[in-house]
Design a protein around this motif. Sequence first.
Motif, mmCIF file in Angstrom:
data_model
loop_
_atom_site.group_PDB
_atom_site.id
_atom_site.type_symbol
_atom_site.label_atom_id
_atom_site.label_comp_id
_atom_site.label_asym_id
_atom_site.label_seq_id
_atom_site.Cartn_x
_atom_site.Cartn_y
_atom_site.Cartn_z
ATOM 1 N N SER A 237 13.067 11.754 11.508
ATOM 2 C CA SER A 237 13.259 11.521 12.942
ATOM 3 C C SER A 237 12.486 12.552 13.739
ATOM 4 O O SER A 237 12.242 13.672 13.266
ATOM 5 N N ASN A 238 12.081 12.167 14.950
ATOM 6 C CA ASN A 238 11.494 13.131 15.878
ATOM 7 C C ASN A 238 12.449 13.423 17.033
ATOM 8 O O ASN A 238 12.045 13.955 18.068
ATOM 9 N N LYS A 239 13.715 13.058 16.843
ATOM 10 C CA LYS A 239 14.738 13.359 17.841
ATOM 11 C C LYS A 239 15.304 14.758 17.585
ATOM 12 O O LYS A 239 15.077 15.344 16.526
ATOM 13 N N THR A 240 16.072 15.260 18.542
ATOM 14 C CA THR A 240 16.791 16.504 18.292
ATOM 15 C C THR A 240 17.956 16.223 17.344
ATOM 16 O O THR A 240 18.370 15.072 17.179
ATOM 17 N N ASP A 241 18.483 17.280 16.755
ATOM 18 C CA ASP A 241 19.586 17.109 15.811
ATOM 19 C C ASP A 241 20.777 16.443 16.497
ATOM 20 O O ASP A 241 21.382 15.504 15.967
ATOM 21 N N ALA A 242 21.118 16.917 17.701
ATOM 22 C CA ALA A 242 22.267 16.361 18.426
ATOM 23 C C ALA A 242 22.025 14.905 18.804
ATOM 24 O O ALA A 242 22.924 14.058 18.691
ATOM 25 N N GLU A 243 20.801 14.585 19.230
ATOM 26 C CA GLU A 243 20.474 13.219 19.627
ATOM 27 C C GLU A 243 20.511 12.286 18.425
ATOM 28 O O GLU A 243 21.013 11.159 18.510
ATOM 29 N N LEU A 244 19.999 12.752 17.287
ATOM 30 C CA LEU A 244 19.991 11.943 16.066
ATOM 31 C C LEU A 244 21.401 11.611 15.625
ATOM 32 O O LEU A 244 21.733 10.444 15.350
ATOM 33 N N ILE A 245 22.269 12.623 15.567
ATOM 34 C CA ILE A 245 23.649 12.405 15.124
ATOM 35 C C ILE A 245 24.384 11.487 16.093
ATOM 36 O O ILE A 245 25.130 10.587 15.687
ATOM 37 N N ASP A 247 23.079 9.164 18.088
ATOM 38 C CA ASP A 247 22.578 7.790 17.945
ATOM 39 C C ASP A 247 23.112 7.128 16.687
ATOM 40 O O ASP A 247 23.443 5.933 16.682
ATOM 41 N N LEU A 248 23.190 7.891 15.600
ATOM 42 C CA LEU A 248 23.728 7.350 14.350
ATOM 43 C C LEU A 248 25.200 6.983 14.504
ATOM 44 O O LEU A 248 25.650 5.939 14.022
ATOM 45 N N LYS A 249 25.956 7.846 15.180
ATOM 46 C CA LYS A 249 27.380 7.564 15.396
ATOM 47 C C LYS A 249 27.563 6.304 16.243
ATOM 48 O O LYS A 249 28.467 5.501 15.976
ATOM 49 N N THR A 250 26.720 6.140 17.253
ATOM 50 C CA THR A 250 26.801 4.947 18.098
ATOM 51 C C THR A 250 26.530 3.687 17.283
ATOM 52 O O THR A 250 27.248 2.688 17.394
ATOM 53 N N SER A 251 25.490 3.735 16.451
ATOM 54 C CA SER A 251 25.146 2.593 15.606
ATOM 55 C C SER A 251 26.258 2.290 14.618
ATOM 56 O O SER A 251 26.632 1.130 14.408
ATOM 57 N N SER A 253 29.423 3.092 14.883
ATOM 58 C CA SER A 253 30.595 2.612 15.611
ATOM 59 C C SER A 253 30.466 1.132 15.920
ATOM 60 O O SER A 253 31.445 0.373 15.815
ATOM 61 N N PHE A 254 29.255 0.694 16.281
ATOM 62 C CA PHE A 254 29.013 -0.726 16.548
ATOM 63 C C PHE A 254 29.272 -1.551 15.290
ATOM 64 O O PHE A 254 29.925 -2.602 15.340
ATOM 65 N N ILE A 255 28.747 -1.081 14.147
ATOM 66 C CA ILE A 255 28.952 -1.798 12.880
ATOM 67 C C ILE A 255 30.437 -1.853 12.542
ATOM 68 O O ILE A 255 30.964 -2.903 12.129
ATOM 69 N N TYR A 256 31.129 -0.731 12.730
ATOM 70 C CA TYR A 256 32.560 -0.640 12.402
ATOM 71 C C TYR A 256 33.359 -1.679 13.183
ATOM 72 O O TYR A 256 34.132 -2.453 12.599
ATOM 73 N N TRP A 257 33.154 -1.712 14.493
ATOM 74 C CA TRP A 257 33.946 -2.626 15.323
ATOM 75 C C TRP A 257 33.493 -4.080 15.161
ATOM 76 O O TRP A 257 34.310 -4.999 15.283
ATOM 77 N N ALA A 258 32.218 -4.292 14.853
ATOM 78 C CA ALA A 258 31.753 -5.649 14.578
ATOM 79 C C ALA A 258 32.442 -6.202 13.333
ATOM 80 O O ALA A 258 32.852 -7.375 13.299
ATOM 81 N N LEU A 259 32.593 -5.363 12.312
ATOM 82 C CA LEU A 259 33.278 -5.789 11.088
ATOM 83 C C LEU A 259 34.763 -6.034 11.351
ATOM 84 O O LEU A 259 35.346 -6.986 10.813
ATOM 85 N N LYS A 260 35.381 -5.185 12.171
ATOM 86 C CA LYS A 260 36.802 -5.361 12.492
ATOM 87 C C LYS A 260 37.036 -6.658 13.259
ATOM 88 O O LYS A 260 37.967 -7.418 12.953
#
Length: 346
Positions: A237-245, A247-251, A253-260
């Motif tokens: 990634s060329n993002k900052t560490d905080a931005e990367l984490i 963005d990953l959490k957002t993605s 979370s979307f998968i988690y709730w989509a499955l639920k």
Amino acid sequence: MQNVSSERVISRRVVSSKVVGSANPIMKKLRETGQKAGGIIMAPIFIVIAIVLLFNSEKFQRTSEIISTLPLESANEVTDESGLHKITGVPEIEKPANAPQVEESLYYSYKKERYEQVEKKEIEKVTEVENGQEVEKTIETTKLVDEWVEKESETGWADFKLGKYKIATSGIELNANFDTEEYRLVEGLYSDLTTAYTPVLGDERLVVDYIKTDDNLIVVGEISQGKIASGDVFLLSNKTDAELISDLKTSESFIYWALKIGTWLLFTLAFTGILAPILALLDFIPLVGKAANFVAGVICAILSAILVLIGTLLIKFWWIILILFVILLVGLVVLVLSRKGEKAKV
């Protein structure tokens, strides 16, 4: 970049038709009742799929959790020969990737497109009454659509190092902020597109997404034999560490709730399918049928939500439940043995 699309209908024809049944209200209602009753066949399938989705919603790998536990290390200071690491730094380019028009880059993805007239077909089904019979017709609509059509595409990576480690890009997950350039073909040459324009048929363009050679990178992967080529997480990634984490959490979370939500919806469909024969019979009673279907739908939805919640707790805290079960079992054994001992004394 401007995406333009226009369309016009050139033909509409019936490609097939079949008699569904009598248009008589009573016969129609009986036919619909039979169709609804058939929903019970799908109920077990929906339940099995729902259970699989529920399990996956709790067990899929959360990359953000792994990355957040790793310390961010400067590439120039890391000397380890093994282990999973998260290193950062500006890459040392050994052989740059030659992106079209952009020239030297760390990574690029381009597509060459032409603005063309494309024929598309759409299929729809309609039901009409003819001579006292319901007839289901399949209608094919043909349209001419003006849109950008991809003619060529390609991706490429530079050969590079981060610190002393060579980065093998095969199989690496890319989570990056890209620079994007669009070029329009004018008199045989691609020119940088700086203003919006309305394309005409025959126009060509080149769209390039790329990462610059001097971007600060984060690479997560397993160090082995002087290179990083794999790992439980293998990511660039060329993002900052905080931005990367984040963005990953957002993605995730979307998968988690989509499955639920998918699990809840499948359970609801399964339960309404099980009740379908009874609800179909109630449809014959004016007003009662609609009310019963509504109430049944609400009850099934609530029951499904409760099952999703209970299932989530069982999967997430199974070890606590197992311990409580063992404690309860031991307690029952002790109680039974103590009562036998008392009876023996008497």
